[in-house]
Design a protein around this motif. Structure first.
Motif, PDB file in Angstrom:
ATOM      1  N   ALA A  86       2.604  -0.841 -11.339  1.00 16.36           N
ATOM      2  CA  ALA A  86       1.789  -1.153 -10.155  1.00 16.36           C
ATOM      3  C   ALA A  86       1.014   0.075  -9.716  1.00 16.36           C
ATOM      4  CB  ALA A  86       2.671  -1.664  -9.026  1.00 16.36           C
ATOM      5  N   ALA A  87       1.701   1.226  -9.709  1.00 16.39           N
ATOM      6  CA  ALA A  87       1.027   2.452  -9.276  1.00 16.39           C
ATOM      7  C   ALA A  87      -0.097   2.828 -10.238  1.00 16.39           C
ATOM      8  CB  ALA A  87       2.034   3.587  -9.179  1.00 16.39           C
ATOM      9  N   GLY A  89      -1.987   0.589 -11.618  1.00 11.26           N
ATOM     10  CA  GLY A  89      -2.969  -0.489 -11.617  1.00 11.26           C
ATOM     11  C   GLY A  89      -2.766  -1.466 -12.753  1.00 11.26           C
ATOM     12  N   GLY A  90      -1.529  -1.584 -13.247  1.00 11.05           N
ATOM     13  CA  GLY A  90      -1.218  -2.605 -14.239  1.00 11.05           C
ATOM     14  C   GLY A  90      -1.574  -2.229 -15.671  1.00 11.05           C
ATOM     15  N   VAL A  91      -1.986  -0.977 -15.881  1.00  9.95           N
ATOM     16  CA  VAL A  91      -2.283  -0.585 -17.263  1.00  9.95           C
ATOM     17  C   VAL A  91      -0.987  -0.181 -17.961  1.00  9.95           C
ATOM     18  CG1 VAL A  91      -4.595   0.217 -16.684  1.00  9.95           C
ATOM     19  CG2 VAL A  91      -2.707   1.841 -16.668  1.00  9.95           C
TER      20      VAL A  91
ATOM     21  N   ALA B  80      -2.273   0.273  -5.643  1.00  9.00           N
ATOM     22  CA  ALA B  80      -3.230  -0.590  -6.358  1.00  9.00           C
ATOM     23  C   ALA B  80      -2.443  -1.302  -7.441  1.00  9.00           C
ATOM     24  CB  ALA B  80      -4.330   0.260  -6.965  1.00  9.00           C
ATOM     25  N   VAL B  81      -2.245  -2.598  -7.279  1.00  9.33           N
ATOM     26  CA  VAL B  81      -1.372  -3.312  -8.216  1.00  9.33           C
ATOM     27  C   VAL B  81      -2.134  -3.872  -9.411  1.00  9.33           C
ATOM     28  CG1 VAL B  81       0.357  -3.881  -6.487  1.00  9.33           C
ATOM     29  CG2 VAL B  81      -1.512  -5.460  -6.892  1.00  9.33           C
ATOM     30  N   VAL B  83      -6.062  -3.335 -11.621  1.00  4.69           N
ATOM     31  CA  VAL B  83      -7.440  -2.845 -11.757  1.00  4.69           C
ATOM     32  C   VAL B  83      -8.061  -3.624 -12.916  1.00  4.69           C
ATOM     33  CG1 VAL B  83      -8.891  -0.849 -12.245  1.00  4.69           C
ATOM     34  CG2 VAL B  83      -6.748  -0.528 -11.017  1.00  4.69           C
TER      35      VAL B  83
END
Lengths: 255, 167
Positions: A86-87, A89-91, B80-81, B83
């Motif tokens: 999550a931190a 951004g889901g990558v 930010a969950v 991008v």
């Protein structure tokens, strides 16, 4: 930027998972306890049932390890990794973050194991006492349910501490990667400023640290500052900002 | 609950993915700091706490500000969950996390843990944002005008100038 969606994008899985583990554990241990003999028509445990009591204790021990500890470790791992993702951004998790998250998990898993070992010992003692004093089976069942409930609550705290620690670590790594070569970032030590602050937090809250400042900082708890901030269950987090913005806001920067 | 920041327009000099990641890094902190300073999504002070709650909170040595913070679990979990970058632009979803905090009660001037855990931070966040029962709404989860200005300024620090819109 005006409104917010009502639905959360992240599931509330940890709480539900742990509650489900507690219910299963409770059910299994109640079943084991019912193997203890009681006086006909009464709730009183029969004295001198040493062998049965030892078997019941062993069965409970195994349940605590498999249904409790192993299952909670799974939740801990999943949630910590989800937090790091999550931190970011889901990558995908970079190797450096995975390594650090694994180190966090290792220390937290040990804490949870200690909690469950304590609980197993407490239950064993309660069974031994109950079967030597002819105590009531229902009192024993209630007492054991209380021990399980407390253990799971303590485990939840460890899961939450891991989620926070993995998130803090990933925030710093993600920020470093995002800013690489285009801007200098610092990390604001963000969170409450009140009478409950630890000395480390009192000194650092509201100030910004560079990445090397964080690496050099010592919270006096033997825990890495980037992941655990002021220590176990610390309420503070890192908020990245550009160094120029920190200077514009006259935020003190510790390098 | 969550918010989304979208970028659209012509091609920038810095790759979109880098810009999106940088924004995803910077934006959650702006929401945390502004909320922690007691300001809502319009940069106005939050509706005051009730007299009883304020008294209980300050008696227990906690910060008297209306900052939605006791354990900082809610604000600390904002991230930010997701991008998502496309050819046209990108969308960043920012939301509180799924962890919980120790449930706390203020009793006789002391903050006591009840032994239970709070609802998840995503649920707590929605309760604060929209209000519930006698608890007034304290909208906090969005980039306020000042947050947007700060974000744009920080992007400029990185040599990036782009138009933004949010929802």
């Amino acid at each position: 930027m005006a409104a917010a969606d009502k639905s959360g994008p992240i599931a509330d899985a940890a709480v539900a998972d742990l509650e489900s583990i507690r219910v299963q554990l409770d059910r299994e241990i109640r079943r084991a306890l019912l193997r203890l003999n009681t006086a006909p028509g009464e709730d009183t445990l029969i004295k001198a049932q040493g062998r049965v009591a030892a078997q019941v204790a062993a069965q409970i021990d195994a349940a605590m390890k498999v249904r409790g500890l192993t299952a909670i470790e799974g939740v801990l791992r999943d949630r910590a990794i989800e937090s790091a993702l999550a931190a970011l951004g889901g990558v995908d998790l970079p190797v450096s973050v995975t390594t650090e998250v694994n180190a966090i998990l290792k220390s937290q898993t040990k804490d949870i194991a200690d909690v469950f070992n304590d609980a197993s010992s407490t239950i064993r003692r309660a069974i031994a006492l109950g079967t030597t004093t002819s105590a009531s089976l229902s009192d024993l069942v209630d007492g054991v349910a209380g021990v399980i409930g407390t253990s799971v609550t303590r485990a939840q705290a460890a899961v939450d501490a891991s989620v926070m620690a993995a998130g803090r670590t990933a925030v710093i790594r993600a920020a470093t990667e995002a800013a690489d070569g285009i801007v200098n970032l610092v990390y604001l030590y963000s969170g409450p400023k009140d009478s409950r602050n630890r000395p480390f937090c009192r000194v650092h809250v509201g100030k910004a640290l560079t990445e090397s400042g964080i690496a050099q900082a010592n919270n006096g708890q033997g825990l890495p500052v980037d992941a655990f901030a002021g220590g176990y269950n610390c309420r503070h987090v890192w908020s990245p900002m550009t160094m120029a913005e920190a200077q514009r806001r006259r935020i003190e920067i510790l390098e | 609950m969550s918010i989304a920041v979208t970028r659209s327009g012509g091609p920038p000099r810095v790759p979109l993915e880098r810009i999106a990641k940088l924004m995803a890094t910077l934006a959650p902190g702006l929401i945390r700091e502004r909320t922690g300073d007691g300001l809502d999504v319009q940069d106005r002070p939050f509706v005051a706490y009730s007299r009883d709650y304020l008294l209980a909170k300050t008696s227990a040595g906690r910060n008297p500000g209306v900052n939605l913070t006791v354990t900082n679990g809610l604000l600390g979990s904002v991230a930010a969950v997701s991008v998502v970058v496309t050819e046209q632009g990108f969308t960043i979803v920012i939301a509180p996390g799924a962890g919980t905090s120790a449930a706390t009660q203020f009793v006789d001037g002391v903050a006591r843990r009840t032994g239970k855990r709070s609802p998840t931070h995503s649920v707590l966040g929605a309760i604060h944002h929209y209000g519930r029962g006698q608890m007034p709404a304290r909208p906090w989860l969005a980039l306020s005008p000042k947050d947007m200005t700060s974000l744009m300024r920080q992007l400029l620090d990185a040599g990036i100038a782009i138009p933004l819109r949010g929802r």
